[in-house]
Design an enzyme around this catalytic site. Structure first.
Site, PDB file in Angstrom:
ATOM      1  N   TYR A 110      42.688  35.723  45.249  1.00  0.00           N
ATOM      2  CA  TYR A 110      41.993  36.872  44.667  1.00  0.00           C
ATOM      3  C   TYR A 110      40.748  37.144  45.485  1.00  0.00           C
ATOM      4  O   TYR A 110      40.032  36.223  45.882  1.00  0.00           O
ATOM      5  CB  TYR A 110      41.585  36.571  43.216  1.00  0.00           C
ATOM      6  CG  TYR A 110      40.718  37.650  42.602  1.00  0.00           C
ATOM      7  CD1 TYR A 110      41.287  38.734  41.936  1.00  0.00           C
ATOM      8  CD2 TYR A 110      39.329  37.591  42.700  1.00  0.00           C
ATOM      9  CE1 TYR A 110      40.500  39.723  41.378  1.00  0.00           C
ATOM     10  CE2 TYR A 110      38.537  38.582  42.149  1.00  0.00           C
ATOM     11  CZ  TYR A 110      39.117  39.649  41.497  1.00  0.00           C
ATOM     12  OH  TYR A 110      38.338  40.637  40.962  1.00  0.00           O
ATOM     13  N   GLU A 198      39.158  45.674  44.890  1.00  0.00           N
ATOM     14  CA  GLU A 198      39.809  44.431  44.444  1.00  0.00           C
ATOM     15  C   GLU A 198      41.174  44.295  45.114  1.00  0.00           C
ATOM     16  O   GLU A 198      41.961  45.236  45.117  1.00  0.00           O
ATOM     17  CB  GLU A 198      39.973  44.447  42.928  1.00  0.00           C
ATOM     18  CG  GLU A 198      40.650  43.196  42.366  1.00  0.00           C
ATOM     19  CD  GLU A 198      40.858  43.278  40.871  1.00  0.00           C
ATOM     20  OE1 GLU A 198      40.052  42.669  40.139  1.00  0.00           O
ATOM     21  OE2 GLU A 198      41.814  43.943  40.436  1.00  0.00           O
TER      22      GLU A 198
END
Length: 391
Positions: A110, A198
């Site tokens: 992530y 993101e």
């Protein structure tokens, strides 16, 4: 402003972020055609395109091993209302899908870039536990979330790339590519006035290559006038109709899940109004700031906006007149209330410029208006009125 995954990937690819080949489709036939054009040894991924996370868990991401699978996956997703933890129970209708090459994944990570307001710097947030359960990681094992702030004068430095690469236990052979990825994301954020970027997941393939398998980018609405190429990507079908109407009239509006509709002039006063409603045992249905110099038409639009929410059980109008004249507010309230046939209790607190004239207009309007002497009194009365109205 939010955009779709395929749009985000197109933008990030221009800054050097590694992505896989893919294309958007609006019908099953188009999906099959796209899959043919990005031939990938019999492995594709069909992804629902909505402005919400959690698509994978909700069945919005489907692996396909043949062109027939691609077609069937697209057919099952297009026009479906996809319900995720971010859409609410009504879900969002899927109007397009993104067909992308599949890849052999060794590990998932992530990575995001956001503004750390406490430091006044952009901050990379990374984790070795990327994928669908990143929310659970942050909740249950926060030590696996690593943060690195960037000096705005120096930008992303090589030592920071190495530091984050080692924290993710990336192979040494990928460290330079990882640093370049960080730099690309930072450049995209700063040049495009983004609010958040993101990548979840960022994957390491079995060939030791880093690939952005998903991408989410949101932009600062206040800077869109500088980026027409971004503004044209807006998908109004993905936005709340009430918030779209608010933009049309230059109103600051955010829908919430409470029952007390609020109309206030000034963001600080609006926040205080919401807080005091909560203090007295109810919840605001919205944040709505009409601004310091609203017209009668703007006030009417704001009032209609509040009443368009079926959850609203009472309305609190809290105006402190400075530039904003209370008589103008009152005229707008009266006209709007008569036009929409007000059926819920309304409490009004007017103070400041022309407040006596404003109160007179309301008193002579024939509307069942409850007046508040001050903010605390108005909040108590609107909460009481809402509860009485629902008995």
């Amino acid at each position: 402003m939010n955009i779709h995954e395929y749009q985000a990937k197109n933008i990030l690819e221009g800054f050097g972020v590694p992505i896989l080949k893919g294309g958007v489709a609006y019908t099953p036939e188009e999906a099959e055609k796209v899959a043919t054009e990005i031939s990938n040894d019999g492995l594709w991924v069909v992804k629902a395109q909505i402005h919400a996370g959690g698509r994978g868990k909700a069945g919005g991401v489907i692996l396909a091993h043949s062109l027939a699978d691609v077609r069937n996956a697209a057919k099952s997703l297009i026009n479906k209302r996809l319900v995720t933890h971010q859409t609410g129970t009504m879900g969002q209708e899927v109007k397009r899908v993104f067909i992308e090459q599949g890849c052999k994944i060794a590990r998932e990570f992530y990575i995001s870039l956001v503004l750390n307001r406490a430091e006044g710097r952009l901050c990379f947030v990374v984790s070795s536990e990327g994928g669908m359960d990143i929310e659970e990681v942050s909740k249950n094992t926060p030590e696996k979330i690593i943060k690195e702030s960037i000096d705005p004068v120096l930008g992303v430095q090589p030592y920071q790339g190495r530091k984050l690469a080692f924290s993710l236990d990336l192979p040494l052979s990928t460290h330079n590519a990882f640093y370049q990825l960080l730099s690309s994301l930072y450049d995209a954020y700063t040049e495009l006035d983004a609010a958040m970027i993101e990548i979840n997941p960022l994957v390491l393939t079995e060939d030791n290559e880093l690939v952005a398998l998903d991408a989410k980018v949101s932009f600062d609405d206040n800077a869109l006038y500088r980026h027409h190429e971004i503004e044209v990507l807006r998908d109004e079908d993905e936005e709340d109709p009430a918030e779209l109407l608010a933009k049309k009239y230059d109103l600051s509006y955010v829908k919430l899940d409470g029952t007390i509709g609020c109309m206030v002039n000034g963001a600080g006063l609006a926040m205080a109004t919401m807080d005091i409603i909560k203090l007295h045992g109810a919840s605001p249905a919205n944040f709505l700031d009409v601004g310091g110099g609203a017209s009668k038409e703007k006030v009417q639009a704001a009032f209609k906006l509040i009443l368009s929410d079926s959850n609203v059980e009472a309305v609190l109008i809290n105006i402190f007149g400075g530039i904003m004249r209370c008589d103008v507010i009152a005229e707008g309230i009266v006209d709007a209330a008569k036009e929409v046939s007000l059926t819920v209790p309304m409490v009004v607190r007017l103070q400041g410029t022309n407040h006596e004239q404003g109160k007179k207009i309301l008193a002579e309007s024939g509307l069942a208006v409850i007046t508040g002497d001050d903010l605390d009194d108005a909040a108590i009365k609107v909460v009481k009125a809402a509860r009485a109205d629902t008995v």
